[in-house]
Write a protein that holds these residues in place. Structure first.
Motif, PDB file in Angstrom:
ATOM      1  N   VAL A  11       0.834  -1.201   0.000  1.00  0.00           N
ATOM      2  CA  VAL A  11       0.000   0.000   0.000  1.00  0.00           C
ATOM      3  C   VAL A  11       0.871   1.253   0.000  1.00  0.00           C
ATOM      4  N   ALA A  12       1.920   1.255   0.837  1.00  0.00           N
ATOM      5  CA  ALA A  12       2.793   2.425   0.935  1.00  0.00           C
ATOM      6  C   ALA A  12       3.504   2.705  -0.381  1.00  0.00           C
ATOM      7  N   LYS A  28       2.418   2.042  -3.377  1.00  0.00           N
ATOM      8  CA  LYS A  28       1.455   2.600  -4.331  1.00  0.00           C
ATOM      9  C   LYS A  28       1.164   4.071  -4.017  1.00  0.00           C
ATOM     10  N   LEU A  29       1.030   4.373  -2.722  1.00  0.00           N
ATOM     11  CA  LEU A  29       0.745   5.763  -2.338  1.00  0.00           C
ATOM     12  C   LEU A  29       1.922   6.686  -2.644  1.00  0.00           C
ATOM     13  N   LEU A  30       3.122   6.215  -2.336  1.00  0.00           N
ATOM     14  CA  LEU A  30       4.300   7.053  -2.545  1.00  0.00           C
ATOM     15  C   LEU A  30       4.611   7.239  -4.023  1.00  0.00           C
ATOM     16  N   LEU A  77       2.557   7.905  -6.216  1.00  0.00           N
ATOM     17  CA  LEU A  77       1.723   9.001  -6.720  1.00  0.00           C
ATOM     18  C   LEU A  77       2.321  10.370  -6.409  1.00  0.00           C
ATOM     19  N   ASN A  78       3.296  10.395  -5.507  1.00  0.00           N
ATOM     20  CA  ASN A  78       3.926  11.670  -5.144  1.00  0.00           C
ATOM     21  C   ASN A  78       4.871  12.108  -6.259  1.00  0.00           C
ATOM     22  N   GLN A 123      -2.732   6.277   8.041  1.00  0.00           N
ATOM     23  CA  GLN A 123      -2.880   6.850   6.699  1.00  0.00           C
ATOM     24  C   GLN A 123      -1.827   7.912   6.436  1.00  0.00           C
ATOM     25  N   LEU A 133       1.744   6.329   6.060  1.00  0.00           N
ATOM     26  CA  LEU A 133       2.010   5.604   4.815  1.00  0.00           C
ATOM     27  C   LEU A 133       2.488   6.529   3.696  1.00  0.00           C
ATOM     28  N   THR A 134       2.301   7.824   3.839  1.00  0.00           N
ATOM     29  CA  THR A 134       2.797   8.771   2.826  1.00  0.00           C
ATOM     30  C   THR A 134       4.212   9.250   3.134  1.00  0.00           C
TER      31      THR A 134
END
Length: 408
Positions: free
Chosen positions: A162-163, A165-167, A169-170, A360, A363-364
């Protein structure tokens, strides 16, 4: 003229101040070779005339040196007790021992103890005989009490995905992870405490052996020194630690660096960033590969196990030597391959973790991903990340959610 022998060989005469708790005070002249018991008899003759008719009177009193507050021993001499001229001694009566309890008191005490005694098995069965029975499978109940450390690994595997995928997007993800990757090059686990190393080398130990001893003993100078002395004549003392291949590290690092810089030049900028980020992830994963406890590896290999299966056992059992030994002697479940399986993403536990605001936000943060990767392969580093101001709150929330759901 006849002179007594004891007068000829008598020691130095001391003048001592003796006082009692009743307020009596006088000077007593004694020689250094006088025993404390004789001195006590003379004191009793002075303050309690006729008291020596009872032989117990002497034993019921004691002399105390006022300056040191020390009780003097009857069998020692004044010289042995280090009493000096003009010292003050206190003569007091010893506290009488408590009287023996009467039989009636003993019976009452035993009755009280029996009343306060915890019930035995028969008493419990008798008291609960009328309660409705419930068929509870103890094996299933015990199995459902999941071990946090075992479940934590599955949670981390899924959270890492998950982390990532989120990172990804940065827009600054590549730069963030390049900095994170540089942080790994300064990993404290690979460094040796320079002060501790200097202390050992100044004692005359070779630097290579001192480095090995410090790594085996978690940078403890005392334990490392004991290890070096104990293994001074060991022919394998200079052998590299099991599971560590320092010569391969630079080559691997160089290869991974080449992989990072060898991104496709003909594709669009977004694809290049994505590929570069993927390569950085791979590089971080390689740097965070599991490092077995060298002492545990040596101990288990001395039992006759192969190095590879020992490393697998330690990886499965979080570097715990005893648990690894049981795993090697048992059915070897779970297998090393099972460690890469994550938790069910649809489970209430995982959903509750993802819904937590602290998690949440964490994780970013690239540092959180690094912490997850590190704890995944080196569980002993969990304390370090729990105490980190950025990653600690995330780990605390995960632990609380797990404990809350595990009770229900």
């Amino acid at each position: 003229m006849f002179v007594q022998e004891e007068k000829i060989f008598a020691g130095k005469v001391l003048r001592l101040h003796v006082c009692t708790v009743e307020g009596a005070e006088w000077l007593e002249e004694v020689s250094e070779d006088t025993t404390v018991e004789k001195l006590k008899e003379r004191c009793l003759k002075h303050c309690v005339p006729g008291s020596l008719e009872d032989p117990k009177t002497v034993t019921h009193h004691k002399l105390i040196h006022a300056t040191s507050e020390k009780v003097l021993t009857d069998t020692k001499t004044v010289l042995e007790e280090n009493i000096q001229d003009r010292d003050v001694l206190l003569l007091i009566k010893k506290r009488a021992p408590p009287p023996l309890p009467k039989m009636a008191d003993v019976s009452a005490e035993e009755k009280r103890k029996q009343e306060q005694k915890a019930p035995d098995k028969d008493a419990i069965l008798k008291a609960t005989a009328n309660l409705p029975s419930r068929n509870v499978d103890r094996t299933v109940a015990h199995h459902n009490m999941r071990d946090f450390q075992t479940e934590l690994r599955k949670i981390l595997v899924s959270l890492i995905e998950v982390a990532q995928k989120l990172l990804a997007l940065n827009p600054d993800a590549v730069e963030l992870f390049k900095k994170a990757n540089a942080m790994l090059d300064e990993d404290e686990e690979d460094r040796v405490d320079e002060i501790a190393l200097r202390q050992l080398t100044e004692m005359g130990f070779p630097e290579s052996r001192a480095v090995k001893a410090l790594r085996l003993n978690h940078m403890s100078v005392t334990q490392a020194m004991e290890w070096l002395i104990e293994h001074a004549d060991d022919p394998t003392v200079d052998a590299p630690l099991p599971g560590q291949t320092p010569s391969e590290a630079p080559a691997e690092a160089g290869a991974s660096s080449a992989e990072v810089t060898a991104g496709p030049s003909s594709e669009a900028g977004g694809e290049e960033a994505k590929d570069e980020l993927t390569e950085i992830f791979k590089k971080i994963r390689r740097k965070r590969e599991f490092r077995p406890d060298p002492r545990a590896v040596i101990a288990l290999m001395e039992m006759g196990f192969d190095e590879k299966e020992v490393v697998d056992a330690l990886r499965v059992n979080n570097n715990q030597q005893n648990a690894a030994c049981e795993w090697l002697l048992g059915d070897r479940k779970p297998s090393p391959e099972d460690l890469d399986k994550g938790i069910d993403t649809n489970s209430p536990l995982f959903q509750a973790i993802l819904e937590n605001p602290v998690v949440q936000l964490g994780l970013t943060n690239p540092k959180t991903l690094l912490a997850f990767e590190d704890m995944l392969e080196n569980p002993l580093n969990s304390t370090q990340w729990m105490n980190d101001p950025e990653t600690g709150p995330v780990m605390l929330q995960i632990s609380r959610i797990f404990q809350t759901l595990n009770r229900t």
